[in-house]
Write a protein that holds these residues in place. Structure first.
Motif, PDB file in Angstrom:
ATOM      1  N   ARG A  70       0.821  -1.229   0.000  1.00  0.00           N
ATOM      2  CA  ARG A  70       0.000   0.000   0.000  1.00  0.00           C
ATOM      3  C   ARG A  70       0.845   1.266   0.000  1.00  0.00           C
ATOM      4  NH1 ARG A  70      -2.979  -0.946   5.602  1.00  0.00           N
ATOM      5  NH2 ARG A  70      -2.893  -3.032   4.686  1.00  0.00           N
ATOM      6  N   GLY A  71       2.118   1.143   0.301  1.00  0.00           N
ATOM      7  CA  GLY A  71       2.956   2.329   0.429  1.00  0.00           C
ATOM      8  C   GLY A  71       3.785   2.659  -0.785  1.00  0.00           C
ATOM      9  N   VAL A  72       3.633   1.882  -1.873  1.00  0.00           N
ATOM     10  CA  VAL A  72       4.447   2.148  -3.048  1.00  0.00           C
ATOM     11  C   VAL A  72       3.674   2.974  -4.068  1.00  0.00           C
ATOM     12  CG1 VAL A  72       5.912   0.117  -2.784  1.00  0.00           C
ATOM     13  CG2 VAL A  72       3.783  -0.073  -4.065  1.00  0.00           C
ATOM     14  N   SER A  73       4.364   3.354  -5.129  1.00  0.00           N
ATOM     15  CA  SER A  73       3.801   4.289  -6.090  1.00  0.00           C
ATOM     16  C   SER A  73       2.909   3.636  -7.133  1.00  0.00           C
ATOM     17  CB  SER A  73       4.944   5.033  -6.798  1.00  0.00           C
ATOM     18  OG  SER A  73       5.789   4.104  -7.464  1.00  0.00           O
ATOM     19  N   SER A  74       2.995   2.309  -7.291  1.00  0.00           N
ATOM     20  CA  SER A  74       2.229   1.666  -8.355  1.00  0.00           C
ATOM     21  C   SER A  74       2.119   0.176  -8.105  1.00  0.00           C
ATOM     22  CB  SER A  74       2.910   1.891  -9.716  1.00  0.00           C
ATOM     23  OG  SER A  74       4.142   1.182  -9.778  1.00  0.00           O
ATOM     24  N   ARG A  75       1.222  -0.430  -8.845  1.00  0.00           N
ATOM     25  CA  ARG A  75       1.079  -1.889  -8.811  1.00  0.00           C
ATOM     26  C   ARG A  75       2.372  -2.563  -9.257  1.00  0.00           C
ATOM     27  NH1 ARG A  75      -3.244  -5.424 -12.477  1.00  0.00           N
ATOM     28  NH2 ARG A  75      -2.802  -7.440 -11.508  1.00  0.00           N
ATOM     29  N   GLU A  76       3.007  -2.009 -10.286  1.00  0.00           N
ATOM     30  CA  GLU A  76       4.244  -2.603 -10.788  1.00  0.00           C
ATOM     31  C   GLU A  76       5.348  -2.520  -9.739  1.00  0.00           C
ATOM     32  OE1 GLU A  76       6.705  -2.782 -14.918  1.00  0.00           O
ATOM     33  OE2 GLU A  76       6.084  -0.786 -14.263  1.00  0.00           O
ATOM     34  N   SER A  77       5.438  -1.401  -9.041  1.00  0.00           N
ATOM     35  CA  SER A  77       6.439  -1.279  -7.978  1.00  0.00           C
ATOM     36  C   SER A  77       6.208  -2.329  -6.897  1.00  0.00           C
ATOM     37  CB  SER A  77       6.388   0.123  -7.355  1.00  0.00           C
ATOM     38  OG  SER A  77       6.740   1.107  -8.289  1.00  0.00           O
ATOM     39  N   ALA A  78       4.950  -2.534  -6.538  1.00  0.00           N
ATOM     40  CA  ALA A  78       4.640  -3.549  -5.534  1.00  0.00           C
ATOM     41  C   ALA A  78       5.091  -4.921  -6.005  1.00  0.00           C
ATOM     42  CB  ALA A  78       3.144  -3.558  -5.237  1.00  0.00           C
ATOM     43  N   LEU A 105      10.026  -1.045   0.575  1.00  0.00           N
ATOM     44  CA  LEU A 105       9.742  -0.937  -0.858  1.00  0.00           C
ATOM     45  C   LEU A 105       9.770   0.486  -1.404  1.00  0.00           C
ATOM     46  CD1 LEU A 105       6.835  -3.493  -1.440  1.00  0.00           C
ATOM     47  CD2 LEU A 105       9.294  -3.875  -1.368  1.00  0.00           C
ATOM     48  N   GLN A 106       9.705   1.483  -0.552  1.00  0.00           N
ATOM     49  CA  GLN A 106       9.561   2.842  -1.051  1.00  0.00           C
ATOM     50  C   GLN A 106      10.631   3.804  -0.555  1.00  0.00           C
ATOM     51  OE1 GLN A 106       7.311   3.375  -3.327  1.00  0.00           O
ATOM     52  NE2 GLN A 106       7.310   5.591  -3.568  1.00  0.00           N
ATOM     53  N   LYS A 107      11.246   3.519   0.574  1.00  0.00           N
ATOM     54  CA  LYS A 107      12.206   4.458   1.142  1.00  0.00           C
ATOM     55  C   LYS A 107      13.603   4.208   0.577  1.00  0.00           C
ATOM     56  CE  LYS A 107      12.432   6.791   5.611  1.00  0.00           C
ATOM     57  NZ  LYS A 107      12.176   6.637   7.062  1.00  0.00           N
ATOM     58  N   VAL A 108      13.654   4.068  -0.728  1.00  0.00           N
ATOM     59  CA  VAL A 108      14.905   3.917  -1.466  1.00  0.00           C
ATOM     60  C   VAL A 108      14.789   4.771  -2.716  1.00  0.00           C
ATOM     61  CG1 VAL A 108      15.417   1.582  -0.631  1.00  0.00           C
ATOM     62  CG2 VAL A 108      14.031   1.875  -2.695  1.00  0.00           C
ATOM     63  N   ASP A 109      15.928   5.155  -3.273  1.00  0.00           N
ATOM     64  CA  ASP A 109      15.919   5.844  -4.563  1.00  0.00           C
ATOM     65  C   ASP A 109      17.185   5.467  -5.328  1.00  0.00           C
ATOM     66  OD1 ASP A 109      18.040   7.514  -3.612  1.00  0.00           O
ATOM     67  OD2 ASP A 109      16.572   8.917  -2.787  1.00  0.00           O
ATOM     68  N   ARG A 110      17.341   6.042  -6.502  1.00  0.00           N
ATOM     69  CA  ARG A 110      18.472   5.653  -7.352  1.00  0.00           C
ATOM     70  C   ARG A 110      19.806   5.969  -6.697  1.00  0.00           C
ATOM     71  NH1 ARG A 110      21.157   7.820 -12.022  1.00  0.00           N
ATOM     72  NH2 ARG A 110      19.860   9.685 -12.023  1.00  0.00           N
ATOM     73  N   ASP A 111      19.812   6.948  -5.799  1.00  0.00           N
ATOM     74  CA  ASP A 111      21.057   7.330  -5.147  1.00  0.00           C
ATOM     75  C   ASP A 111      21.355   6.524  -3.893  1.00  0.00           C
ATOM     76  OD1 ASP A 111      21.836   9.220  -7.006  1.00  0.00           O
ATOM     77  OD2 ASP A 111      20.658  10.812  -6.063  1.00  0.00           O
ATOM     78  N   THR A 112      20.425   5.664  -3.455  1.00  0.00           N
ATOM     79  CA  THR A 112      20.732   4.796  -2.320  1.00  0.00           C
ATOM     80  C   THR A 112      22.005   4.012  -2.598  1.00  0.00           C
ATOM     81  OG1 THR A 112      18.382   4.587  -1.783  1.00  0.00           O
ATOM     82  CG2 THR A 112      19.870   2.944  -0.846  1.00  0.00           C
ATOM     83  N   GLN A 113      22.136   3.517  -3.830  1.00  0.00           N
ATOM     84  CA  GLN A 113      23.356   2.832  -4.257  1.00  0.00           C
ATOM     85  C   GLN A 113      24.055   3.582  -5.396  1.00  0.00           C
ATOM     86  OE1 GLN A 113      23.720   0.949  -1.425  1.00  0.00           O
ATOM     87  NE2 GLN A 113      24.854  -0.383  -2.809  1.00  0.00           N
ATOM     88  N   ARG A 114      23.631   4.818  -5.662  1.00  0.00           N
ATOM     89  CA  ARG A 114      24.273   5.695  -6.646  1.00  0.00           C
ATOM     90  C   ARG A 114      24.433   4.999  -8.003  1.00  0.00           C
ATOM     91  NH1 ARG A 114      29.518   7.923  -5.299  1.00  0.00           N
ATOM     92  NH2 ARG A 114      28.906   9.574  -6.752  1.00  0.00           N
ATOM     93  N   PHE A 115      23.318   4.542  -8.545  1.00  0.00           N
ATOM     94  CA  PHE A 115      23.350   3.850  -9.828  1.00  0.00           C
ATOM     95  C   PHE A 115      23.599   4.816 -10.978  1.00  0.00           C
ATOM     96  CE2 PHE A 115      21.485   0.288  -7.592  1.00  0.00           C
ATOM     97  CZ  PHE A 115      22.041  -0.782  -8.270  1.00  0.00           C
TER      98      PHE A 115
END
Length: 462
Positions: free
Chosen positions: A183-191, A371-381
């Motif tokens: 329920r906390g993510v941005s989309s069905r696909e993210s889930a 599932l949501q408290k991450v972003d591309r910079d968490t691992q600096r991709f």
């Protein structure tokens, strides 16, 4: 009314400015090579996952002239030039299949940061801009990889705690971090893809979308499991004066021999619920049911609430002492699903250790932080071009900004190998190599998915 754009048009799944790049590369450019890496971040190693889903769902789709015409109309009206002849060539010469070659480490592999994870190059010399066009789509592998990476590192924290304090570490570990994040993510696909990334490391989840993605894209008949559990509405609908009846109903509905069920117990007063309702009124019924009651605090400071719950339940239900000298609750357990992240997990496990309790007494439910408290910079991709073939000659491509040395990109045709027990990135100065000793595999070529791993195979690589 505006005509809807096709959800199936993969040409449009890019950044707008990419459409002008076919005019920007040097004349005579026939090949470009791009790669993906984690340039650092929160964790020292990444657990690669999710590329197979992206390739299977999107890049095995054939491009049609209808897609080309639609994309041309939109992008040109949007203010960008469009490589119409190039996309028409994809349709007419390649039958709509994308002339790309993608290599990657096997999914589930643990790779130290600053190493190549995936590479992409064109197989048609007329279309060198294609690896860049699909950066946007391919870069999204950062999300399942980062979720999988965070989940794995938390798994290692819990694993160590179990090995230190439990006789049942191997049996307990797969179900110690439960996914509450749908329920906390941005989309069905993210889930779906994020939830499955977690299930690479664990087997507990309430995210049904993860099961769908696991079955459809990773050959997993059943990727994870759950248990019956109460929420505040099912408890408070009985009314405060009948709180104990709500709990009794849970015991009678789900307290069967060998079964596990969870009951949120802080709708009114957690201490009273444990000490009176669970600890006195219903204790005998819980014990005789043969099931395992999991009490769930859902408010307050997580480490303090778990400590309170475990100690109070121990006083009422008793404990046994395992071979390592730690106490194990009888008939009951605790799950903390509010405010859980890596930091609170560490605090809770430390409290258990100090109080002499085995880590097996507590399970964690993790939602938005998983599932949501991450972003591309968490691992600096980063996904960067690193080599080109221009007028028939190899050219290394890289950036090296003086304002941020950490953003210096690699150059060369890149591969991952093992040297002296360490994974290292090898940099070739030619496209003519067969990658001897490579840890990477060609997973996609010319519109075809060449490797399809199962979830079980991927789990086994950790």
């Amino acid at each position: 009314m505006t005509t809807p754009l096709s959800d199936l048009n993969l040409i449009l799944d890019t950044d707008s400015y990419k459409s002008s790049h076919f005019l920007q590369y040097p004349p005579g450019t026939t090949r470009l090579f791009s790669y993906l890496e984690s340039r650092g971040g929160r964790y020292p190693v990444t657990r690669f996952f999710g590329l197979q889903y992206i390739l299977s769902r999107y890049l095995t789709r054939r491009v049609t002239m209808e897609m080309v015409e639609e994309a041309r109309a939109v992008i040109e009206a949007h203010g960008e030039p469009f490589p119409y002849e190039g996309w028409r060539r994809v349709v007419e010469v390649h039958g709509g299949k994308l002339p790309l070659e993608i290599r990657a480490v096997p999914e589930g592999t643990l790779v130290p940061i600053h190493n190549v994870l995936m590479s992409c190059t064109n197989t048609d010399p007329e279309l060198p801009w294609l690896p860049g066009w699909f950066e946007t789509m391919l870069m999204r592998v950062w999300y399942p990889t980062t979720v999988c990476t965070q989940s794995w590192h938390i798994r290692e924290i819990i694993r160590q705690a179990l090995e230190d304090t439990s006789d049942r570490a191997a049996e307990e570990l797969p179900f110690k971090l439960h996914d509450f994040g749908s329920r906390g993510v941005s989309s069905r696909e993210s889930a779906g893809i994020g939830g499955l990334a977690h299930l690479v490391n664990f087997q507990g989840s309430d995210t049904l979308e993860a099961l769908r993605v696991g079955r459809n894209y990773y050959g997993a008949e059943l990727a994870g499991f759950s248990i019956p559990a109460a929420e505040h509405s099912t408890i408070t609908s009985w009314g405060k004066e009948h709180e104990v009846d709500a709990y009794r109903n849970m015991v009678r509905q789900f307290g069967k021999p060998g079964k596990v069920y969870a009951v949120v117990s802080d709708s009114y007063d957690l201490k009273h619920a444990i000490n009176v309702h669970w600890g006195e009124t219903l204790r005998k019924e819980v014990e005789e049911s043969g099931g395992t009651l999991v009490v769930r605090p859902d408010s307050g400071d997580p480490p303090a609430m778990v400590r309170l719950a475990v100690n109070a339940l121990a006083a009422k239900y008793g404990t046994t002492t395992n071979s390592k000298g730690f106490k194990v609750l009888q008939h009951v357990r605790v799950i903390q699903g509010d405010g859980i992240d890596e930091s609170t997990i560490r605090q809770i496990l430390q409290n258990l250790y100090v109080d002499g309790f085995s880590a097996e007494n507590v399970t964690f439910g993790m939602g938005g932080a998983l599932l949501q408290k991450v972003d591309r910079d968490t691992q600096r991709f980063a996904y960067k071009a690193s080599a080109g073939l221009i007028d028939g000659e190899y050219r290394g491509i890289y950036k090296d900004p003086v304002t941020d040395p950490g953003k210096r990109s690699k150059d060369g045709v890149l591969d991952l190998v093992e040297e002296n027990g360490r994974m290292v990135t090898r940099q070739y100065r030619t496209f003519d190599t067969d990658f001897p000793g490579s840890l990477m595999r060609t997973v996609y070529r010319d519109g075809e998915l060449l490797v399809q791993d199962t979830l079980e195979e991927i789990r086994g690589r950790g």
